[in-house]
Motif scaffolding. Structure first.
Motif, PDB file in Angstrom:
ATOM      1  N   ALA A 263       0.639  -1.354   0.284  1.00 18.72           N
ATOM      2  CA  ALA A 263      -0.477   0.034   0.115  1.00 18.72           C
ATOM      3  C   ALA A 263       0.803   1.612   0.082  1.00 18.72           C
ATOM      4  O   ALA A 263       0.662   2.276  -0.298  1.00 18.72           O
ATOM      5  N   LEU A 264       2.221   0.904   1.004  1.00 19.14           N
ATOM      6  CA  LEU A 264       2.877   2.348   0.582  1.00 19.14           C
ATOM      7  C   LEU A 264       3.762   2.389  -0.446  1.00 19.14           C
ATOM      8  O   LEU A 264       4.012   4.094  -1.043  1.00 19.14           O
ATOM      9  N   ARG A 265       4.021   1.561  -1.662  1.00 19.14           N
ATOM     10  CA  ARG A 265       4.609   1.154  -2.727  1.00 19.14           C
ATOM     11  C   ARG A 265       3.819   1.822  -3.423  1.00 19.14           C
ATOM     12  O   ARG A 265       4.028   3.043  -4.569  1.00 19.14           O
ATOM     13  N   GLU A 266       2.725   1.723  -3.581  1.00 20.27           N
ATOM     14  CA  GLU A 266       1.660   2.417  -4.504  1.00 20.27           C
ATOM     15  C   GLU A 266       1.537   3.820  -4.056  1.00 20.27           C
ATOM     16  O   GLU A 266       0.739   4.695  -5.253  1.00 20.27           O
ATOM     17  N   LEU A 267       1.795   4.651  -3.267  1.00 16.65           N
ATOM     18  CA  LEU A 267       2.076   6.400  -2.876  1.00 16.65           C
ATOM     19  C   LEU A 267       2.373   6.515  -3.641  1.00 16.65           C
ATOM     20  O   LEU A 267       2.372   8.010  -3.920  1.00 16.65           O
ATOM     21  N   ASP A 268       3.662   5.999  -4.094  1.00 11.97           N
ATOM     22  CA  ASP A 268       5.006   7.117  -4.935  1.00 11.97           C
ATOM     23  C   ASP A 268       5.353   8.252  -4.840  1.00 11.97           C
ATOM     24  O   ASP A 268       5.748   9.301  -4.988  1.00 11.97           O
ATOM     25  N   LEU A 269       6.098   7.775  -3.381  1.00 10.70           N
ATOM     26  CA  LEU A 269       6.012   9.528  -2.214  1.00 10.70           C
ATOM     27  C   LEU A 269       6.836   9.848  -2.705  1.00 10.70           C
ATOM     28  O   LEU A 269       8.114   8.775  -3.011  1.00 10.70           O
ATOM     29  N   PRO A 270       7.790  11.105  -2.924  1.00 15.74           N
ATOM     30  CA  PRO A 270       8.904  11.631  -3.533  1.00 15.74           C
ATOM     31  C   PRO A 270      10.006  11.293  -2.281  1.00 15.74           C
ATOM     32  O   PRO A 270       9.827  11.816  -1.918  1.00 15.74           O
ATOM     33  N   GLY A 271      11.184  11.359  -3.578  1.00 15.03           N
ATOM     34  CA  GLY A 271      11.977  10.427  -2.487  1.00 15.03           C
ATOM     35  C   GLY A 271      12.793   9.707  -2.027  1.00 15.03           C
ATOM     36  O   GLY A 271      13.538   9.471  -1.174  1.00 15.03           O
ATOM     37  N   VAL A 272      11.229   9.059  -1.800  1.00 14.86           N
ATOM     38  CA  VAL A 272      11.629   7.418  -1.025  1.00 14.86           C
ATOM     39  C   VAL A 272      11.501   6.148  -1.266  1.00 14.86           C
ATOM     40  O   VAL A 272      10.333   6.615  -2.346  1.00 14.86           O
ATOM     41  N   ARG A 273      11.407   5.170  -1.124  1.00 15.32           N
ATOM     42  CA  ARG A 273      11.137   4.007  -1.259  1.00 15.32           C
ATOM     43  C   ARG A 273      11.118   2.985  -0.307  1.00 15.32           C
ATOM     44  O   ARG A 273      11.891   3.681   0.882  1.00 15.32           O
ATOM     45  N   PHE A 274      10.217   2.076  -0.121  1.00 18.59           N
ATOM     46  CA  PHE A 274       9.764   1.329   0.931  1.00 18.59           C
ATOM     47  C   PHE A 274      10.062  -0.523   0.695  1.00 18.59           C
ATOM     48  O   PHE A 274       9.767  -0.677  -0.811  1.00 18.59           O
ATOM     49  N   ARG A 275      10.492  -0.833   1.574  1.00 21.75           N
ATOM     50  CA  ARG A 275      10.602  -2.306   1.222  1.00 21.75           C
ATOM     51  C   ARG A 275      10.389  -3.312   2.190  1.00 21.75           C
ATOM     52  O   ARG A 275      10.194  -2.622   3.579  1.00 21.75           O
ATOM     53  N   GLU A 276       9.372  -4.588   2.423  1.00 17.95           N
ATOM     54  CA  GLU A 276       9.097  -5.284   2.785  1.00 17.95           C
ATOM     55  C   GLU A 276      10.108  -5.433   4.185  1.00 17.95           C
ATOM     56  O   GLU A 276      11.230  -6.380   4.025  1.00 17.95           O
ATOM     57  N   ALA A 277      10.108  -5.404   5.610  1.00 13.23           N
ATOM     58  CA  ALA A 277      10.867  -6.588   5.748  1.00 13.23           C
ATOM     59  C   ALA A 277      10.401  -6.728   7.319  1.00 13.23           C
ATOM     60  O   ALA A 277       8.854  -6.195   7.737  1.00 13.23           O
ATOM     61  N   ALA A 278      10.877  -7.441   8.249  1.00 14.04           N
ATOM     62  CA  ALA A 278      10.584  -8.192   9.285  1.00 14.04           C
ATOM     63  C   ALA A 278      11.949  -8.222  10.208  1.00 14.04           C
ATOM     64  O   ALA A 278      12.814  -7.978   9.807  1.00 14.04           O
TER      65      ALA A 278
END
Length: 375
Positions: A263-278
């Motif tokens: 869901a966060l990746r779909e937002l395509d926020l400027p300057g950041v990327r999200f990676r799944e983590a545990a």
């Protein structure tokens, strides 16, 4: 010793020219991250330059930065210099005045590495000492430092009902200013009594100094850049990555799943990327438990691309609220006090806005206007 052309901080200027600092007995409000441009401890450099330092005064995390959030000094003597270390964390008003009076000093000198965010407490340690000095007619000098990251101011001011040690006055949430400018602003506009304030400005450009983590959970400049936004997660019932090697980059909860990252990746926020983590934090929220969540990464062109850490914080909180409506979003409130997210944001606007599914710009518009800062 650095040449004058290499001087980066107010500390370097005093070491090169001790006459810049009026003679007298000094109480040094500082910590281990306050070093010269040659990475020598500030207190050692001042003593070697003939400055009469009588004691160290420590803020949150203690002089050596060994304490976690909400703790002060863990030693009363600095072994190298033999100076007493006075713990000022949590003190204000008469208690802080008693500490300064009992120190037998003629002037307080402040040398702290800040990060440019309102809810990072070193600024407020300086402010409380500045107010105490005003009441005691005790002069105060700030040895200024370049800001660690060159940024513009972002975010709201402060509702006075939300004033606390994570925000005494309504400076912008990401203020991006040097402590000298903060001190000038507070002294000129927000103290009941006049104060004899000297600021020895730092000639270096912002973002030029070697980074030394000033607290246990501020290890890198990436952390510094993200913290004004991901620091808001401290007000939520989430892990903000404390107890890992990537605090304020990792976040999540045992009840989150891969849908959060998607869901966060779909937002395509400027300057950041999200990676799944545990991950499994060693302390703080969900200590010892397996936490599912994500890591936020800065892109190489984050600032030019329009990176806004506050927007990132809002995106994480609003997405968690939408995906997991049956889970509590906010930390349990302390009776009789504003909710912690309100103290961090500076008002109830973020909490109430997320409940109403308001966008980031709507929440900013509903938030207090920040005060103007002097330079």
């Amino acid at each position: 010793m650095s040449s004058p052309s290499q001087l980066l901080t107010g500390l370097d200027r005093v070491v090169a020219d001790p006459g810049l600092l009026p003679a007298g007995r000094i109480g040094l409000l500082t910590h281990f991250a306050a070093v010269t441009s040659d990475l020598d401890r500030g207190v050692d450099a001042l003593l070697a330059a003939g400055i009469d330092v009588r004691c160290l005064i420590s803020p949150e995390h203690g002089y050596w930065g060994t304490g976690q959030a909400g703790t002060g000094n863990d030693e009363d003597l600095d072994p190298a210099s033999g100076l007493p270390v006075l713990d000022a964390y949590g003190l204000q008003g008469p208690e802080l005045e008693d500490l300064l009076t009992g120190a037998g000093i003629d002037r307080v000198v402040v040398d702290l590495q800040d990060i440019g965010c309102r809810f990072y407490t070193y600024m407020w340690s300086m402010t409380d000492v500045l107010a105490a000095c005003a009441r005691l007619s005790l002069p105060l000098t700030v040895l200024d430092r370049p800001a660690p990251v060159a940024t513009t101011a972002l975010g709201p001011g402060l509702d006075r009902r939300c004033a606390s040690f994570v925000g005494r006055f309504g400076v912008p949430l990401r203020h991006g200013s040097r402590l000298g400018g903060i001190a000038r602003t507070i002294a000129a506009d927000h103290l009941e009594h006049p104060v004899d304030l000297q600021v020895l400005d730092a000639p270096g450009a912002d973002g030029t100094a070697t980074w030394i983590a000033p607290s246990p959970n501020m290890p890198t400049l990436t952390t510094v850049a993200l913290y004004p936004g991901t620091g808001l997660l401290e007000g939520a019932a989430l892990s903000e990555g404390r107890g890992t090697t990537r605090p304020f980059e990792l976040f999540g909860a045992p009840w989150c799943g891969p849908e959060l990252t998607a869901a966060l990746r779909e937002l395509d926020l400027p300057g950041v990327r999200f990676r799944e983590a545990a991950y499994r934090p060693t302390h703080s929220a969900f200590a010892g438990e397996r936490v599912q969540g994500a890591q936020v990464h800065l892109t190489a062109d984050a600032e030019p691309a329009g990176f806004d850490p506050l927007r990132v914080g809002h995106a994480i909180l609003s997405t968690v609220a939408e995906l997991y409506p049956d889970q509590p979003l906010w930390r349990e409130a302390v009776p009789g006090r504003p909710e912690f997210i309100d103290l961090l944001w500076g008002s109830a606007a973020m909490r109430e806005g997320i409940a109403d599914r308001a966008g980031y710009e709507e929440i900013l518009a509903a938030s207090p206007t920040p005060i103007e800062l002097r330079r």
